[in-house]
Structures are given as C-alpha cells and as structure tokens.
Write a protein that holds these residues in place. Structure first.
Motif, PDB file in Angstrom:
ATOM      1  N   GLU A 247      38.456  47.319  -5.676  1.00 18.16           N
ATOM      2  CA  GLU A 247      38.888  48.657  -6.064  1.00 18.16           C
ATOM      3  C   GLU A 247      40.266  48.564  -6.704  1.00 18.16           C
ATOM      4  OE1 GLU A 247      37.010  51.720  -2.890  1.00 18.16           O
ATOM      5  OE2 GLU A 247      38.430  50.276  -2.020  1.00 18.16           O
ATOM      6  N   GLY A 248      40.432  49.135  -7.878  1.00 14.83           N
ATOM      7  CA  GLY A 248      41.726  49.118  -8.544  1.00 14.83           C
ATOM      8  C   GLY A 248      41.823  48.017  -9.578  1.00 14.83           C
ATOM      9  N   ALA A 249      42.872  48.109 -10.391  1.00 13.75           N
ATOM     10  CA  ALA A 249      43.075  47.164 -11.483  1.00 13.75           C
ATOM     11  C   ALA A 249      43.487  45.793 -10.969  1.00 13.75           C
ATOM     12  CB  ALA A 249      44.147  47.706 -12.435  1.00 13.75           C
ATOM     13  N   GLY A 250      43.126  44.774 -11.723  1.00 11.99           N
ATOM     14  CA  GLY A 250      43.499  43.416 -11.371  1.00 11.99           C
ATOM     15  C   GLY A 250      42.526  42.416 -11.940  1.00 11.99           C
ATOM     16  N   LEU A 251      42.677  41.167 -11.536  1.00 17.34           N
ATOM     17  CA  LEU A 251      41.785  40.095 -11.964  1.00 17.34           C
ATOM     18  C   LEU A 251      40.971  39.621 -10.773  1.00 17.34           C
ATOM     19  CD1 LEU A 251      41.188  38.298 -14.530  1.00 17.34           C
ATOM     20  CD2 LEU A 251      42.466  36.518 -13.351  1.00 17.34           C
ATOM     21  N   VAL A 252      39.681  39.391 -11.022  1.00 19.77           N
ATOM     22  CA  VAL A 252      38.774  38.874  -9.999  1.00 19.77           C
ATOM     23  C   VAL A 252      38.169  37.585 -10.529  1.00 19.77           C
ATOM     24  CG1 VAL A 252      36.744  39.340  -8.580  1.00 19.77           C
ATOM     25  CG2 VAL A 252      38.249  41.234  -9.278  1.00 19.77           C
ATOM     26  N   VAL A 253      38.210  36.528  -9.727  1.00 17.07           N
ATOM     27  CA  VAL A 253      37.623  35.248 -10.113  1.00 17.07           C
ATOM     28  C   VAL A 253      36.371  35.024  -9.273  1.00 17.07           C
ATOM     29  CG1 VAL A 253      38.002  32.792 -10.450  1.00 17.07           C
ATOM     30  CG2 VAL A 253      39.923  34.375 -10.631  1.00 17.07           C
ATOM     31  N   VAL A 254      35.258  34.769  -9.963  1.00 16.61           N
ATOM     32  CA  VAL A 254      33.961  34.576  -9.321  1.00 16.61           C
ATOM     33  C   VAL A 254      33.588  33.106  -9.445  1.00 16.61           C
ATOM     34  CG1 VAL A 254      31.546  35.329  -9.274  1.00 16.61           C
ATOM     35  CG2 VAL A 254      33.338  36.944  -9.978  1.00 16.61           C
ATOM     36  N   PRO A 255      33.160  32.458  -8.367  1.00  9.88           N
ATOM     37  CA  PRO A 255      32.893  31.011  -8.427  1.00  9.88           C
ATOM     38  C   PRO A 255      31.660  30.690  -9.260  1.00  9.88           C
ATOM     39  CG  PRO A 255      32.213  31.917  -6.310  1.00  9.88           C
ATOM     40  CD  PRO A 255      32.944  33.017  -7.022  1.00  9.88           C
ATOM     41  N   PRO A 256      31.497  29.401  -9.619  1.00  8.24           N
ATOM     42  CA  PRO A 256      30.298  28.986 -10.359  1.00  8.24           C
ATOM     43  C   PRO A 256      29.036  29.291  -9.560  1.00  8.24           C
ATOM     44  CG  PRO A 256      31.963  27.251 -10.335  1.00  8.24           C
ATOM     45  CD  PRO A 256      32.428  28.290  -9.365  1.00  8.24           C
ATOM     46  N   GLY A 257      27.916  29.298 -10.277  1.00  6.41           N
ATOM     47  CA  GLY A 257      26.644  29.594  -9.645  1.00  6.41           C
ATOM     48  C   GLY A 257      26.142  30.972 -10.046  1.00  6.41           C
ATOM     49  N   SER A 258      25.168  31.476  -9.321  1.00  5.03           N
ATOM     50  CA  SER A 258      24.586  32.776  -9.635  1.00  5.03           C
ATOM     51  C   SER A 258      25.390  33.886  -8.977  1.00  5.03           C
ATOM     52  CB  SER A 258      23.131  32.833  -9.168  1.00  5.03           C
ATOM     53  OG  SER A 258      23.049  32.648  -7.770  1.00  5.03           O
ATOM     54  N   SER A 259      25.509  35.009  -9.668  1.00  3.39           N
ATOM     55  CA  SER A 259      26.246  36.152  -9.138  1.00  3.39           C
ATOM     56  C   SER A 259      25.861  37.392  -9.925  1.00  3.39           C
ATOM     57  CB  SER A 259      27.768  35.938  -9.218  1.00  3.39           C
ATOM     58  OG  SER A 259      28.194  35.853 -10.561  1.00  3.39           O
ATOM     59  N   HIS A 260      26.165  38.544  -9.362  1.00  3.87           N
ATOM     60  CA  HIS A 260      26.039  39.782 -10.112  1.00  3.87           C
ATOM     61  C   HIS A 260      27.077  40.773  -9.618  1.00  3.87           C
ATOM     62  CE1 HIS A 260      23.454  41.008  -6.650  1.00  3.87           C
ATOM     63  NE2 HIS A 260      23.877  42.239  -6.951  1.00  3.87           N
ATOM     64  N   ILE A 261      27.271  41.834 -10.388  1.00  5.16           N
ATOM     65  CA  ILE A 261      28.238  42.883 -10.064  1.00  5.16           C
ATOM     66  C   ILE A 261      27.487  44.185  -9.874  1.00  5.16           C
ATOM     67  CG2 ILE A 261      30.188  44.222 -10.954  1.00  5.16           C
ATOM     68  CD1 ILE A 261      31.058  41.675 -12.439  1.00  5.16           C
ATOM     69  N   SER A 262      27.688  44.806  -8.735  1.00  4.63           N
ATOM     70  CA  SER A 262      27.073  46.094  -8.420  1.00  4.63           C
ATOM     71  C   SER A 262      28.133  47.174  -8.627  1.00  4.63           C
ATOM     72  CB  SER A 262      26.561  46.103  -6.981  1.00  4.63           C
ATOM     73  OG  SER A 262      25.940  47.336  -6.676  1.00  4.63           O
ATOM     74  N   VAL A 263      27.905  48.058  -9.596  1.00  7.85           N
ATOM     75  CA  VAL A 263      28.912  49.020 -10.026  1.00  7.85           C
ATOM     76  C   VAL A 263      28.809  50.303  -9.205  1.00  7.85           C
ATOM     77  CG1 VAL A 263      29.833  50.311 -11.983  1.00  7.85           C
ATOM     78  CG2 VAL A 263      28.832  48.046 -12.350  1.00  7.85           C
ATOM     79  N   LEU A 264      29.965  50.804  -8.758  1.00  8.77           N
ATOM     80  CA  LEU A 264      30.008  51.971  -7.877  1.00  8.77           C
ATOM     81  C   LEU A 264      30.532  53.229  -8.562  1.00  8.77           C
ATOM     82  CD1 LEU A 264      31.469  50.153  -4.745  1.00  8.77           C
ATOM     83  CD2 LEU A 264      29.066  50.590  -5.288  1.00  8.77           C
ATOM     84  N   GLY A 265      31.008  53.110  -9.804  1.00  3.03           N
ATOM     85  CA  GLY A 265      31.553  54.263 -10.506  1.00  3.03           C
ATOM     86  C   GLY A 265      31.351  54.118 -11.993  1.00  3.03           C
ATOM     87  N   GLU A 266      32.106  54.866 -12.758  1.00  4.96           N
ATOM     88  CA  GLU A 266      31.965  54.857 -14.215  1.00  4.96           C
ATOM     89  C   GLU A 266      33.269  54.421 -14.864  1.00  4.96           C
ATOM     90  OE1 GLU A 266      30.748  57.886 -17.887  1.00  4.96           O
ATOM     91  OE2 GLU A 266      30.252  58.376 -15.801  1.00  4.96           O
TER      92      GLU A 266
END
Length: 302
Positions: free
Chosen positions: A101-120
């Motif tokens: 939640e909120g502005a910033g940088l997110v680092v996701v590790p290698p492999g499979s992943s997805h992002i589930s969006v909660l807003g617009e």
C-alpha cells in the motif's frame, strides 16, 4: 552541466570512456501510454502498454480492482514501481502473498508470480529485456532488433545477501535529506530514482543539460507535463544529423534517452509534475555516493 545547488554536481567523473567508434547514435523515443493502451478497456491486455530499452522492459497498466497481472515465470527479479496514484495490491509468489500500500519500489524474486490488484490506478512493472514472456510484446521491439553499440549491456549485480524474496521499499519511510538526489533504490538489474514532486513549471533559466557515456535513461512521467529537450551530437556523417528535440508530453508517458545525447527535462504543467528515472544496469556513480541508494545493504555493488 549542473549548478552548485544540484546534488549531481558532486558526482565523480565516470571511469568508462565514451565509445568513439563512429557508430550511429540512436534516436530518442517517446511513448504516451494513453495512446498505446486503452485506459478504460475491459481487459488487462487492452489497458497495458509495453515498451523497452536496451536492457529493460517497462510494462504500464491502467489497473482496476480485481485485475490479476500475470508476470509469467521469470529468470530474474521483477520490480514494481508504485506511485502516488497507484492502487494497493498483493504480490503473490510460491512463498505466499505480500500486501503493498502506498508509493515505493517492490522487488519480486525470480520464478512465477502475479499481482492481485485491490484498487484503481497505474502500475508499472520492470523486467529484464531478455525475458521471453515480454520481449516480443514491446511496441518498439523493432528498435532493438540489433544491439545499440553505445549502450553497455546488462551484467547483473550481486545476489542480495538475504536471498531472493519479496522486498518492499515504501517512500513514506524515506525522509528528505539535503544533498541527496531523489530517492534511489536498486536491484540486481535496475536503478529507480523517484524524483521530487514539483509544483508548476520549472524555471527555464535553471535547467541541467548533461550527457551519459554508455547508458540509456528511461524517464517515466507519472504526473503533470514535461518538455524533453534532447540534442544529438554531430558525427562525421552529416546525413545522420538530427534537429534538436523539444518534445512536450503529458503523463503517464516515457522518454527513452540514448547516450551520448545532451538532454534535460523541463516540468511544464501548472500543477504537480513528477518524473521517475530508470536505469539498467544500476548506475555506478550514483551508487558510490554515500547514502544515495536507500537499499544498498540489500543490493551490494559488484
């Protein structure tokens, strides 16, 4: 290049010489994401625009509640750039789910992943240019059918000492500090600098034209309007000379600035204007400045 009040005036000169092989200088590129994708389209694919540089692919999505952004199965980390207008979201990997939640940088590790969006709102993802899931989708893929010889190829920086995992770096925890240039984070492959919001137009008498020896800059406009002023140096072949660019573009948009062009960006909008600068590989000169890279302990230099 920079006046004395600009923190970049204290940067050490680059140790790498500028390539002077006579190779042609690539043309700047500009992308308005409202033209490349439908902000109100029904599907995620219609609301997503993909562009690339030499070493990085940028994926911009006008996200909606309930969207599932599939990142694919990646060989290296993915970075998510969340801005003031971005929605909350969950990063889902094989290890579990992480709420952001909120502005910033997110680092996701290698492999499979997805992002589930909660807003617009807008979400930006960064992956390496070699990721086959994404490389063929870039609107400007044809611009990189051949390597741009003036751009240094990506060599990944060291693995984080704590291993691969989701890492969240919120801007809300970063206090202002005089003498530091923006708010900079890096991964093994990218450097992301959240530049300060500015109110109203930039003083045209206080611009900062400069050059980069061997790396591209992706200048992501997330709020407001900008002029990108770019000058291509003359080489011996006068048929390849270009007029100066003074391109006015709104947000969200991206400008890809090739080396060794002379460039500066001028905030033009009457309200809030903000850029996020993206580099791949991470910049050594910024990294050598004590305190500039905010997650340096997680991502050491080579």
């Amino acid at each position: 290049m920079y006046d004395d009040t600009d923190p970049r005036s204290t940067l050490a000169a680059t140790a790498r010489p500028r390539p002077e092989s006579g190779e042609a200088i690539a043309a700047p590129q500009y992308f308005d994401f409202r033209e490349l994708s439908a902000g109100s389209g029904p599907s995620v694919e219609e609301r997503t625009a993909v562009v690339r540089g030499q070493n990085v692919i940028l994926i911009h999505t006008f996200a909606r509640p309930g969207d599932q952004l599939d990142n694919g199965t990646l060989d290296n980390e993915l970075a998510v750039v969340a801005t003031a207008g971005s929605p909350a979201f969950d990063v889902v990997t094989v290890e579990g789910s992480t709420r952001v939640e909120g502005a910033g940088l997110v680092v996701v590790p290698p492999g499979s992943s997805h992002i589930s969006v909660l807003g617009e709102g807008p979400l930006v993802r960064l992956v390496e240019a070699g990721e086959t899931t994404w490389s063929g989708l870039a609107a400007n893929a044809g611009s990189y059918e051949q390597h741009h010889p003036r751009v240094a190829l990506l060599e990944r920086w060291p693995t984080p000492p704590g291993g691969n995992r989701v890492r969240v770096y919120p801007l809300s925890k970063v206090a202002d500090e005089p003498g530091r240039f923006g708010r900079i984070f890096r991964t093994r492959s990218f450097m992301v600098n959240f530049l300060p919001e500015s109110n109203g137009p930039r003083d045209p008498k206080k611009l900062s034209p400069h050059t980069h020896d061997d790396f591209e800059q992706l200048s992501l406009a997330v709020q407001g309007e900008f002029f990108h002023h770019i000058r291509t140096p003359w080489l011996g072949d006068s048929t390849a000379w270009r007029d100066d660019d003074h391109v006015r573009i709104g947000s969200p948009s991206a400008a890809i600035i090739p080396p060794p062009t002379v460039h500066t960006s001028e905030a033009y909008g009457p309200g809030v204007n903000q850029l996020v600068d993206i580099f791949s590989p991470p910049r050594v000169d910024f990294s050598e400045k004590p305190g500039w890279v905010l997650n340096a302990d997680d991502y050491p230099m080579p």
